[in-house]
Design a protein around this motif. Structure first.
Motif, PDB file in Angstrom:
ATOM      1  N   LEU A   1     -19.569 -22.209  14.080  1.00 23.69           N
ATOM      2  CA  LEU A   1     -20.082 -23.366  13.362  1.00 23.69           C
ATOM      3  C   LEU A   1     -21.604 -23.362  13.358  1.00 23.69           C
ATOM      4  CD1 LEU A   1     -17.659 -26.063  14.832  1.00 23.69           C
ATOM      5  CD2 LEU A   1     -17.440 -24.833  12.657  1.00 23.69           C
ATOM      6  N   GLU A   2     -22.197 -24.194  12.509  1.00 22.07           N
ATOM      7  CA  GLU A   2     -23.653 -24.223  12.431  1.00 22.07           C
ATOM      8  C   GLU A   2     -24.244 -24.768  13.728  1.00 22.07           C
ATOM      9  OE1 GLU A   2     -24.798 -26.616   9.145  1.00 22.07           O
ATOM     10  OE2 GLU A   2     -23.793 -28.423   9.854  1.00 22.07           O
TER      11      GLU A   2
ATOM     12  N   SER B   1     -15.061 -36.259  11.166  1.00 25.26           N
ATOM     13  CA  SER B   1     -16.007 -35.152  11.319  1.00 25.26           C
ATOM     14  C   SER B   1     -15.766 -34.072  10.274  1.00 25.26           C
ATOM     15  CB  SER B   1     -15.877 -34.540  12.721  1.00 25.26           C
ATOM     16  OG  SER B   1     -16.532 -33.289  12.787  1.00 25.26           O
ATOM     17  N   ASP B   2     -16.829 -33.663   9.586  1.00 26.35           N
ATOM     18  CA  ASP B   2     -16.719 -32.569   8.625  1.00 26.35           C
ATOM     19  C   ASP B   2     -16.364 -31.255   9.320  1.00 26.35           C
ATOM     20  OD1 ASP B   2     -17.168 -34.109   6.415  1.00 26.35           O
ATOM     21  OD2 ASP B   2     -18.894 -32.963   5.690  1.00 26.35           O
ATOM     22  N   ASP B   3     -16.801 -31.086  10.549  1.00 22.75           N
ATOM     23  CA  ASP B   3     -16.449 -29.876  11.298  1.00 22.75           C
ATOM     24  C   ASP B   3     -14.935 -29.790  11.504  1.00 22.75           C
ATOM     25  OD1 ASP B   3     -19.058 -28.978  11.553  1.00 22.75           O
ATOM     26  OD2 ASP B   3     -19.378 -30.016  13.460  1.00 22.75           O
TER      27      ASP B   3
ATOM     28  N   LEU C   1     -13.261 -28.938   8.333  1.00 17.27           N
ATOM     29  CA  LEU C   1     -13.483 -27.525   8.027  1.00 17.27           C
ATOM     30  C   LEU C   1     -12.465 -26.633   8.728  1.00 17.27           C
ATOM     31  CD1 LEU C   1     -15.176 -25.104   6.953  1.00 17.27           C
ATOM     32  CD2 LEU C   1     -16.547 -25.317   9.052  1.00 17.27           C
TER      33      LEU C   1
ATOM     34  N   SER D   1     -20.065 -24.527   7.926  1.00 17.77           N
ATOM     35  CA  SER D   1     -19.946 -25.933   7.555  1.00 17.77           C
ATOM     36  C   SER D   1     -19.206 -26.077   6.241  1.00 17.77           C
ATOM     37  CB  SER D   1     -21.341 -26.570   7.409  1.00 17.77           C
ATOM     38  OG  SER D   1     -22.031 -25.996   6.292  1.00 17.77           O
TER      39      SER D   1
ATOM     40  N   TYR E   1     -21.567 -25.203   3.472  1.00 17.78           N
ATOM     41  CA  TYR E   1     -21.700 -23.746   3.342  1.00 17.78           C
ATOM     42  C   TYR E   1     -20.565 -23.202   2.463  1.00 17.78           C
ATOM     43  CZ  TYR E   1     -22.009 -18.874   5.172  1.00 17.78           C
ATOM     44  OH  TYR E   1     -22.125 -17.509   5.319  1.00 17.78           O
TER      45      TYR E   1
END
Length: 530
Positions: free
Chosen positions: A91-92, A192-194, A197, A362, A365
């Motif tokens: 992850l970023e 959470s976007d993570d 993802l 992300s 990304y």
């Protein structure tokens, strides 16, 4: 001319072999003809350099259905799965996420990103488990034709409705999976976007021309619930000997019951007399007669190259011509002198590297990569699924050396400028740049590289526009719409010509289901053609 075989199968991909193996067990005299010198279609293992053997296109055994494995007794014929460490997401911000198989450990991992989402995971999982039985059941259904008024079709439609009579509110959940984006679907549980993802990655990274925010991409969330890993067929994992071992096991199972296989035999034409398939003609002029012909090649190849479209219904030709199959994925296979360092992944080895990694920092990304592909440009920062099968199967490379498989995107088959033969090195430069973000020393370890663009995937494996699923798996191209409503049932406009590839339900992936279902239909029709 008297038929030499009951059935000839055009194409020795894993679905063609599966169909043939089932038919052979039913006493059908079957011949499989394959244009390449190796069977398996996209599920093959080949040398990329002397001593380095690699899964060439498909790269991981995660979807082959237990029913197929057990029915065909594949474990007797060399089918052996090697479980591996769970996938680690890069992850970023230098963070990583481990996708544990254990639900509690997975929830705890989510909790590191968001405490609220960690608690929500159990509710999401329970929801998907309610949907799972119906999604699994749907795999094995022969698509019905709800627009037909023919008595047989109406009877089949009534049977389909009856078999799903207990679906209840899960009908709307499945409808949402078919129409919503993965991002929106997951947003009903997670903040959470993570988290969205890692749970929804395959909506944008599973071979389709889509992103997590593409309407209909939520369907890919079902990927993790359609295969039961607790049966005697075993779990998902790396295939010992590479993915070609899947195809070879199916071949040996079929041959044990009389199935014949010929390789290096490209087909020039499917022979038709009075609108009935009567055999095939090879490119060298040899004709092989049969009672039926089964097409394991893509729908586009069969109905535009091996048959004369002028002899087919206009509406059917329009359906075939309209197949959406613009690929945006590529493959890279590397021979390595040693394992690279992976200091940011927190893996289980001294080097930090694990057998399965995904570089997709992300949601933004992923969306950017997809957006660039829609404009005809390859992503300068592609997502990468990275597998190192030699960490669990050292037989694939010389002692101490390794093979790395990369599946990535997005890179469109149709470029806005230039062509893939000219721009292959540009794609490799982009891949190497991303690899080095996690494996800083990898460039020094590469002994050989193989870069397969979407065009290469088409040339080698006859995947239309390089599409690994033969076309998008979306609401307008699945089940009774794959790819023509009147012939989604594994049959075709030509009598005695059947379909058994990813061009029919349920589509791509090494599942064996199209082959299984086609065999079921062929055996149901046995009185008509035998």
């Amino acid at each position: 001319m008297k038929p030499q075989y009951d059935a000839v199968i055009v194409g020795g991909g894993h679905n063609g072999l599966t169909c043939g193996a089932y038919l052979a067990r039913a006493g059908i005299k079957v011949l499989v003809v394959e244009r390449r010198d190796i069977v398996g279609g996209a599920a093959v293992t080949e040398e990329i350099a002397p001593g380095y053997r690699s899964s060439m296109a498909s790269y991981y055994q995660g979807l082959l259905q237990p029913k197929v494995i057990l029915d065909l007794e594949l474990q007797k014929y060399g089918f052996q799965v090697l479980p591996a460490h769970p996938t680690v997401f890069a992850l970023e911000g230098g963070r990583s996420f481990t996708m544990w198989d254990d639900p509690e450990k997975f929830a705890a991992e989510i909790g590191k990103l968001s405490n609220v989402d960690g608690q929500a995971y159990a509710r999401y999982r329970a929801h998907m488990q309610k949907v799972a039985p119906f999604m699994k059941q749907l795999l094995w259904e022969v698509p019905v034709n709800p627009g037909s008024k023919r008595p047989r079709d109406l009877w089949r439609l009534a049977g389909f409705v009856w078999r799903f009579r207990k679906i209840g509110p899960q009908f709307f959940d499945i409808y949402n999976l078919l129409t919503m984006s993965a991002y929106d679907y997951l947003s009903r549980w997670f903040e959470s976007d993570d988290v969205k993802l890692v749970l929804g990655f395959f909506a944008g990274g599973g071979g389709a021309n889509s992103s997590l925010k593409t309407p209909g991409s939520a369907y890919m969330l079902a990927r993790g619930i359609v295969r039961d890993g607790s049966t005697a067929a075993g779990p998902a994992g790396f295939m010992k000997g590479g993915m070609g071992s899947v195809s070879e096991a199916i071949r040996r199972s079929g041959e044990a019951h009389g199935m014949e296989v010929r390789t290096g035999c490209p087909v020039e034409r499917i022979l038709v007399e009075n609108n009935r398939a009567t055999g095939i003609r090879l490119q060298d002029g040899e004709e092989i007669r049969s009672k039926i012909v089964i097409a394991n090649a893509t729908a586009r190849t069969i109905f535009t190259r091996l048959l004369d479209p002028a002899t087919l219904p206009e509406a059917f030709n329009r359906d075939i011509k309209g197949i959406r199959c613009e690929s945006t994925v590529f493959r890279v296979n590397l021979a390595l002198a040693a394992l690279p360092q992976a200091p940011g992944l927190g893996g289980g080895t001294a080097e930090g590297i694990v057998p399965q990694m995904t570089i997709a920092p992300s949601v933004a990304y992923m969306e950017r990569a997809h957006r660039m592909s829609q404009e005809g440009e390859m992503a300068d920062q592609p997502f990468l699924i990275v597998k190192v099968p030699t960490m669990v199967d050292p037989t694939l490379a010389p002692l101490g050396h390794h093979v790395m498989n990369v599946f990535g995107g997005h890179a469109p088959y149709t470029l806005a400028s230039g062509n893939w033969d000219e721009r292959r090195e540009e794609l490799w430069a982009n891949v190497l740049k991303v690899l080095k973000t996690q494996f800083p020393d990898i460039e020094d370890l590469i002994l050989h590289r193989q870069v397969l663009t979407p065009l290469d995937l088409e040339r080698i494996f006859d995947l239309p526009n390089g599409h690994v699923h033969h076309g998008e798996i979306s609401a307008d191209q699945m089940f009774f719409r794959r790819f023509s409503p009147d012939y989604a049932d594994y049959r075709s406009p030509v009598k005695g010509l059947y379909q058994a590839s990813a061009s029919v339900h349920p589509g791509g992936g090494v599942t064996g289901v199209p082959g299984h279902n086609a065999a079921k239909v062929i055996l149901q029709d046995r009185r008509e053609w035998s």
